[in-house]
Scaffold this motif. Structure first.
Motif, PDB file in Angstrom:
ATOM      1  N   VAL A  33      75.356  46.478  50.860  1.00 24.71           N
ATOM      2  CA  VAL A  33      76.404  46.703  51.757  1.00 24.71           C
ATOM      3  C   VAL A  33      77.012  48.137  51.977  1.00 24.71           C
ATOM      4  CG1 VAL A  33      79.036  46.207  52.170  1.00 24.71           C
ATOM      5  CG2 VAL A  33      77.301  44.463  51.328  1.00 24.71           C
ATOM      6  N   ALA A  34      77.056  48.813  50.826  1.00 23.12           N
ATOM      7  CA  ALA A  34      77.393  50.369  50.813  1.00 23.12           C
ATOM      8  C   ALA A  34      76.034  51.027  51.875  1.00 23.12           C
ATOM      9  CB  ALA A  34      77.416  51.222  49.537  1.00 23.12           C
ATOM     10  N   TYR A  35      74.938  50.647  51.702  1.00 19.19           N
ATOM     11  CA  TYR A  35      74.005  51.243  52.222  1.00 19.19           C
ATOM     12  C   TYR A  35      74.025  51.098  53.849  1.00 19.19           C
ATOM     13  CZ  TYR A  35      69.180  51.756  54.238  1.00 19.19           C
ATOM     14  OH  TYR A  35      68.052  51.984  55.051  1.00 19.19           O
ATOM     15  N   ALA A  36      74.256  49.599  54.098  1.00 24.20           N
ATOM     16  CA  ALA A  36      74.386  49.318  55.586  1.00 24.20           C
ATOM     17  C   ALA A  36      75.626  49.932  56.351  1.00 24.20           C
ATOM     18  CB  ALA A  36      74.256  47.713  55.659  1.00 24.20           C
ATOM     19  N   VAL A  37      76.633  50.235  55.545  1.00 27.26           N
ATOM     20  CA  VAL A  37      77.800  50.742  56.258  1.00 27.26           C
ATOM     21  C   VAL A  37      77.622  52.321  56.408  1.00 27.26           C
ATOM     22  CG1 VAL A  37      80.217  51.683  55.709  1.00 27.26           C
ATOM     23  CG2 VAL A  37      79.522  49.272  55.096  1.00 27.26           C
ATOM     24  N   VAL A  38      76.948  53.084  55.543  1.00 26.66           N
ATOM     25  CA  VAL A  38      76.565  54.364  55.767  1.00 26.66           C
ATOM     26  C   VAL A  38      75.329  54.667  56.838  1.00 26.66           C
ATOM     27  CG1 VAL A  38      75.397  56.435  54.670  1.00 26.66           C
ATOM     28  CG2 VAL A  38      77.124  55.211  53.491  1.00 26.66           C
ATOM     29  N   VAL A  39      74.563  53.871  56.821  1.00 25.52           N
ATOM     30  CA  VAL A  39      73.351  53.868  57.900  1.00 25.52           C
ATOM     31  C   VAL A  39      74.007  53.662  59.335  1.00 25.52           C
ATOM     32  CG1 VAL A  39      71.324  53.188  58.533  1.00 25.52           C
ATOM     33  CG2 VAL A  39      71.380  53.923  56.159  1.00 25.52           C
ATOM     34  N   THR A  40      74.748  52.495  59.465  1.00 28.88           N
ATOM     35  CA  THR A  40      75.340  52.180  60.840  1.00 28.88           C
ATOM     36  C   THR A  40      76.129  53.135  61.286  1.00 28.88           C
ATOM     37  OG1 THR A  40      75.140  49.759  59.908  1.00 28.88           O
ATOM     38  CG2 THR A  40      76.543  50.256  61.782  1.00 28.88           C
TER      39      THR A  40
ATOM     40  N   ARG B   6      66.516  54.881  65.941  1.00 31.47           N
ATOM     41  CA  ARG B   6      65.489  55.689  65.250  1.00 31.47           C
ATOM     42  C   ARG B   6      66.364  55.875  64.023  1.00 31.47           C
ATOM     43  NH1 ARG B   6      63.002  59.679  69.081  1.00 31.47           N
ATOM     44  NH2 ARG B   6      61.642  58.058  70.147  1.00 31.47           N
ATOM     45  N   SER B   7      67.702  56.375  63.986  1.00 27.50           N
ATOM     46  CA  SER B   7      68.489  56.665  62.769  1.00 27.50           C
ATOM     47  C   SER B   7      68.711  55.808  62.035  1.00 27.50           C
ATOM     48  CB  SER B   7      69.921  57.228  63.605  1.00 27.50           C
ATOM     49  OG  SER B   7      70.697  57.771  62.689  1.00 27.50           O
ATOM     50  N   ALA B   8      68.629  54.594  62.310  1.00 28.71           N
ATOM     51  CA  ALA B   8      69.017  53.405  61.366  1.00 28.71           C
ATOM     52  C   ALA B   8      67.987  52.920  60.504  1.00 28.71           C
ATOM     53  CB  ALA B   8      69.203  52.137  62.364  1.00 28.71           C
ATOM     54  N   GLY B   9      66.713  53.640  60.637  1.00 30.31           N
ATOM     55  CA  GLY B   9      65.490  53.619  59.850  1.00 30.31           C
ATOM     56  C   GLY B   9      65.202  52.159  59.557  1.00 30.31           C
ATOM     57  N   GLY B  10      65.164  51.344  58.439  1.00 33.35           N
ATOM     58  CA  GLY B  10      64.714  50.156  58.056  1.00 33.35           C
ATOM     59  C   GLY B  10      65.688  48.985  58.276  1.00 33.35           C
ATOM     60  N   LEU B  11      67.141  49.449  58.653  1.00 33.56           N
ATOM     61  CA  LEU B  11      68.198  48.702  59.020  1.00 33.56           C
ATOM     62  C   LEU B  11      67.935  47.811  60.322  1.00 33.56           C
ATOM     63  CD1 LEU B  11      70.686  47.602  57.428  1.00 33.56           C
ATOM     64  CD2 LEU B  11      71.961  49.374  58.848  1.00 33.56           C
ATOM     65  N   GLN B  12      68.179  46.511  60.172  1.00 32.12           N
ATOM     66  CA  GLN B  12      68.070  45.595  61.468  1.00 32.12           C
ATOM     67  C   GLN B  12      69.413  45.948  62.429  1.00 32.12           C
ATOM     68  OE1 GLN B  12      67.686  41.476  60.760  1.00 32.12           O
ATOM     69  NE2 GLN B  12      67.520  40.974  62.826  1.00 32.12           N
TER      70      GLN B  12
ATOM     71  N   ARG C 117      72.779  44.232  61.030  1.00 32.67           N
ATOM     72  CA  ARG C 117      72.852  43.213  60.043  1.00 32.67           C
ATOM     73  C   ARG C 117      72.748  43.620  58.488  1.00 32.67           C
ATOM     74  NH1 ARG C 117      70.956  37.953  61.267  1.00 32.67           N
ATOM     75  NH2 ARG C 117      72.627  38.289  62.755  1.00 32.67           N
ATOM     76  N   ILE C 118      73.804  43.320  57.694  1.00 33.36           N
ATOM     77  CA  ILE C 118      73.563  43.708  56.364  1.00 33.36           C
ATOM     78  C   ILE C 118      72.741  42.939  55.869  1.00 33.36           C
ATOM     79  CG2 ILE C 118      75.025  43.865  54.400  1.00 33.36           C
ATOM     80  CD1 ILE C 118      77.673  44.096  55.922  1.00 33.36           C
ATOM     81  N   PRO C 119      71.755  43.706  54.870  1.00 38.28           N
ATOM     82  CA  PRO C 119      70.830  42.737  54.116  1.00 38.28           C
ATOM     83  C   PRO C 119      71.655  42.135  52.823  1.00 38.28           C
ATOM     84  CG  PRO C 119      70.362  45.243  54.018  1.00 38.28           C
ATOM     85  CD  PRO C 119      71.582  44.937  54.748  1.00 38.28           C
ATOM     86  N   THR C 120      71.002  40.916  52.674  1.00 34.30           N
ATOM     87  CA  THR C 120      72.082  40.412  51.739  1.00 34.30           C
ATOM     88  C   THR C 120      70.790  39.742  50.520  1.00 34.30           C
ATOM     89  OG1 THR C 120      71.780  38.206  52.713  1.00 34.30           O
ATOM     90  CG2 THR C 120      73.422  39.419  53.027  1.00 34.30           C
ATOM     91  N   VAL C 121      71.298  39.667  49.421  1.00 34.50           N
ATOM     92  CA  VAL C 121      70.457  38.962  48.244  1.00 34.50           C
ATOM     93  C   VAL C 121      70.571  37.381  48.474  1.00 34.50           C
ATOM     94  CG1 VAL C 121      70.300  38.659  45.538  1.00 34.50           C
ATOM     95  CG2 VAL C 121      71.346  40.962  46.601  1.00 34.50           C
ATOM     96  N   SER C 122      69.283  36.944  48.358  1.00 37.63           N
ATOM     97  CA  SER C 122      68.881  35.505  48.652  1.00 37.63           C
ATOM     98  C   SER C 122      69.392  34.791  47.226  1.00 37.63           C
ATOM     99  CB  SER C 122      67.442  35.112  48.993  1.00 37.63           C
ATOM    100  OG  SER C 122      67.509  33.794  49.120  1.00 37.63           O
TER     101      SER C 122
ATOM    102  N   ILE D 173      72.762  34.421  53.732  1.00 35.89           N
ATOM    103  CA  ILE D 173      73.913  34.506  54.275  1.00 35.89           C
ATOM    104  C   ILE D 173      73.815  35.801  55.323  1.00 35.89           C
ATOM    105  CG2 ILE D 173      76.430  35.314  53.945  1.00 35.89           C
ATOM    106  CD1 ILE D 173      76.050  34.048  51.157  1.00 35.89           C
ATOM    107  N   GLU D 174      74.212  35.647  56.521  1.00 40.59           N
ATOM    108  CA  GLU D 174      73.987  36.610  57.657  1.00 40.59           C
ATOM    109  C   GLU D 174      75.315  37.152  57.768  1.00 40.59           C
ATOM    110  OE1 GLU D 174      72.465  34.810  60.907  1.00 40.59           O
ATOM    111  OE2 GLU D 174      70.436  34.426  60.081  1.00 40.59           O
ATOM    112  N   LEU D 175      75.322  38.512  57.622  1.00 39.97           N
ATOM    113  CA  LEU D 175      76.715  39.438  57.519  1.00 39.97           C
ATOM    114  C   LEU D 175      76.247  40.429  58.607  1.00 39.97           C
ATOM    115  CD1 LEU D 175      77.528  39.730  54.013  1.00 39.97           C
ATOM    116  CD2 LEU D 175      78.553  38.071  55.551  1.00 39.97           C
ATOM    117  N   ASP D 176      77.183  40.679  59.697  1.00 40.20           N
ATOM    118  CA  ASP D 176      76.965  41.813  60.494  1.00 40.20           C
ATOM    119  C   ASP D 176      78.181  42.955  60.064  1.00 40.20           C
ATOM    120  OD1 ASP D 176      74.984  40.756  61.802  1.00 40.20           O
ATOM    121  OD2 ASP D 176      76.061  39.910  63.282  1.00 40.20           O
ATOM    122  N   PHE D 177      77.854  44.070  60.503  1.00 43.95           N
ATOM    123  CA  PHE D 177      78.795  45.297  60.421  1.00 43.95           C
ATOM    124  C   PHE D 177      78.479  46.170  61.634  1.00 43.95           C
ATOM    125  CE2 PHE D 177      79.931  49.646  59.330  1.00 43.95           C
ATOM    126  CZ  PHE D 177      81.174  49.351  58.818  1.00 43.95           C
TER     127      PHE D 177
END
Length: 129
Positions: free
Chosen positions: A39-46, A69-75, A95-100, A107-111
């Motif tokens: 979640v922290a990674y997704a927030v910073v990258v977004t 391009r700036s988002a890298g591997g984040l969806q 889309r925040i990557p989640t642990v299955s 679980i699908e979470l968006d930020f």
């Protein structure tokens, strides 16, 4: 009776049973810590992608392409830009990557994050021939 008493006082295997009782809790704690890191990674990258997209849009560039391009591997779900007067605001939804989690599923979470930059004006006065 003596045999039963000695059997009850025998502590062989107690460490194994304690380990088996605590091990799932350790795994769950690790999964929670890993999810918080995702979640922290997704927030910073977004937020960074929104800022880079706004910076590109303020000089007339393609905000969507720069943000992706700036988002890298984040969806990235969507990139939108709104121009208001002398400012431009770029909003990035990812889309925040989640642990299955077994038996629960994915679980699908968006930020979403937005950034506003002032529009740059073309200044031909400082250019030398």
């Amino acid at each position: 009776m003596r045999k039963l008493t000695s059997y009850l006082k025998n502590e062989k295997g107690s460490q194994t049973i304690e380990f088996l009782a605590v091990f799932p809790l350790v795994i769950v704690a690790f999964m929670i810590i890993w999810q918080m890191a995702l979640v922290a990674y997704a927030v910073v990258v977004t937020e960074s992608a929104a800022r880079d997209g706004a910076r590109a849009a303020s000089v007339g560039g393609n905000a969507e392409q720069v943000a992706e391009r700036s988002a890298g591997g984040l969806q990235i779900q969507s990139v939108s830009s709104v121009e208001s007067g002398e400012d431009i605001t770029v909003t990035v939804v990812s889309r925040i990557p989640t642990v299955s989690i077994p038996l629960v599923g994915q679980i699908e979470l968006d930020f979403d994050a937005d950034a506003t930059m002032p529009m740059e004006e073309d200044d031909d006065e400082g250019n030398l021939p």
